[in-house]
Design a protein around this motif. Structure first.
Motif, short mmCIF file in Angstrom:
data_model
loop_
_atom_site.label_atom_id
_atom_site.label_comp_id
_atom_site.label_asym_id
_atom_site.label_seq_id
_atom_site.Cartn_x
_atom_site.Cartn_y
_atom_site.Cartn_z
N ARG A 22 0.82 -1.20 0.00
CA ARG A 22 0.00 0.00 0.00
C ARG A 22 0.85 1.26 0.00
O ARG A 22 1.94 1.29 0.61
N CYS A 23 0.34 2.27 -0.66
CA CYS A 23 0.99 3.58 -0.70
C CYS A 23 -0.08 4.63 -0.41
O CYS A 23 -1.05 4.75 -1.18
N ASN A 24 0.08 5.35 0.68
CA ASN A 24 -0.81 6.46 1.02
C ASN A 24 -0.09 7.78 0.77
O ASN A 24 1.12 7.89 1.02
N PHE A 25 -0.81 8.77 0.31
CA PHE A 25 -0.20 10.07 0.08
C PHE A 25 -1.12 11.18 0.57
O PHE A 25 -2.32 10.98 0.72
N TYR A 69 -4.68 6.86 -2.20
CA TYR A 69 -3.89 5.65 -1.95
C TYR A 69 -3.76 4.85 -3.23
O TYR A 69 -4.54 5.02 -4.18
N SER A 70 -2.75 4.02 -3.23
CA SER A 70 -2.53 3.10 -4.33
C SER A 70 -2.13 1.75 -3.74
O SER A 70 -1.49 1.69 -2.69
N LEU A 71 -2.52 0.69 -4.45
CA LEU A 71 -2.21 -0.67 -4.03
C LEU A 71 -1.48 -1.40 -5.14
O LEU A 71 -1.83 -1.26 -6.32
N LEU A 72 -0.47 -2.13 -4.76
CA LEU A 72 0.24 -3.01 -5.70
C LEU A 72 0.00 -4.44 -5.26
O LEU A 72 0.27 -4.81 -4.12
N TYR A 73 -0.55 -5.24 -6.19
CA TYR A 73 -0.84 -6.64 -5.90
C TYR A 73 0.19 -7.53 -6.60
O TYR A 73 0.48 -7.34 -7.78
N ILE A 74 0.70 -8.47 -5.85
CA ILE A 74 1.60 -9.47 -6.43
C ILE A 74 0.96 -10.83 -6.18
O ILE A 74 0.74 -11.22 -5.03
N SER A 75 0.66 -11.52 -7.25
CA SER A 75 0.04 -12.84 -7.09
C SER A 75 1.06 -13.93 -7.40
O SER A 75 2.01 -13.72 -8.16
N SER A 76 0.85 -15.07 -6.78
CA SER A 76 1.72 -16.25 -6.99
C SER A 76 3.19 -15.84 -6.93
O SER A 76 3.95 -16.04 -7.88
#
Lengths: 107, 120
Positions: A22-25, A69-76
């Motif tokens: 997560r990235c909050n600004f 905010y922004s979210l970065l998802y990493i799967s598997s």
């Protein structure tokens, strides 16, 4: 200037697991990028995503600009995903980097 | 301990002139990186020094840009002659390294505040 907060600061996963960074600004922005720092320290651009959702393979990102905010998802996740992930945000040329999330993926 | 410092913080020059940006990394950091963001576009890698050597300069846009790091301490990035499209913010970053060329565990990359360049 804009304040950027990334969470969690450290994350340890087993290979194959999924994760969300997560990235909050603190202010409205017209630029947001996610980077992965490679073992040589260089920043590899993952997404340029001031708003909306993008996907690239096992990675995807979503930025909700109105909620800052922004979210970065990493799967598997794979061991090669290990490293530090940075969020950089800005308005015009006032750019700020977060402190990063250090991801360790164990085999 | 001082962080990564960049000078000047802002610069306005005319097209065709020369500008030199300076970056002082954190003391003892062998790795030094330059990035830039031109208006409305994303941040892009320019080059990477390890001590005084250029490890990777694949991001340098053209031969109007010259980066140096004499003695492996501070670095300069010269733009000569400057063009309008060079306007933007130039970031410098530094990091430590171990002898195998990998980042020391727990270390990270530290960014400067950026040098804003406006070419008119």
């Amino acid at each position: 200037g804009i304040q950027v907060e990334q969470s969690p600061p450290d994350l340890i996963l087993q290979e194959g697991a999924n994760s969300t960074l997560r990235c909050n600004f603190s202010d409205s922005v017209n630029n947001l990028q996610w980077f992965h720092q490679n073992p040589w320290g260089q920043l590899i651009n993952l997404f340029y995503i001031p708003s909306g959702t993008k996907q690239n393979g096992r990675l995807s990102a979503t930025t909700v600009a109105t909620e800052r905010y922004s979210l970065l998802y990493i799967s598997s996740s794979q061991t090669t995903d290990s490293g530090v992930y940075f969020c950089a945000v800005g308005k015009d040329n006032d750019m700020r980097f977060g402190a990063g999330t250090r991801l360790t993926v164990k085999p | 301990e001082a962080g990564v410092t960049q000078f000047p913080s802002h610069s306005v020059i005319e097209k065709g002139q020369t500008v030199t940006l300076r970056c002082d990394p954190i003391s003892g950091h062998d790795n030094l990186y330059w990035y830039r963001r031109v208006m409305g576009k994303e941040i892009k890698f320019l080059l990477h020094f390890v001590k005084e050597s250029k490890q990777d300069e694949s991001g340098m846009p053209n031969n109007r840009f010259l980066a140096e790091r004499t003695g492996g301490t501070y670095s300069t990035l010269k733009v000569q002659p400057a063009e309008l499209e060079d306007s933007g913010v130039y970031f410098c970053a530094s990091s430590q390294d171990d002898v195998w060329g990998r980042l020391l565990s727990g270390n990270t990359i530290y960014f400067g505040e950026g040098s804003w360049l406006t070419v008119v």
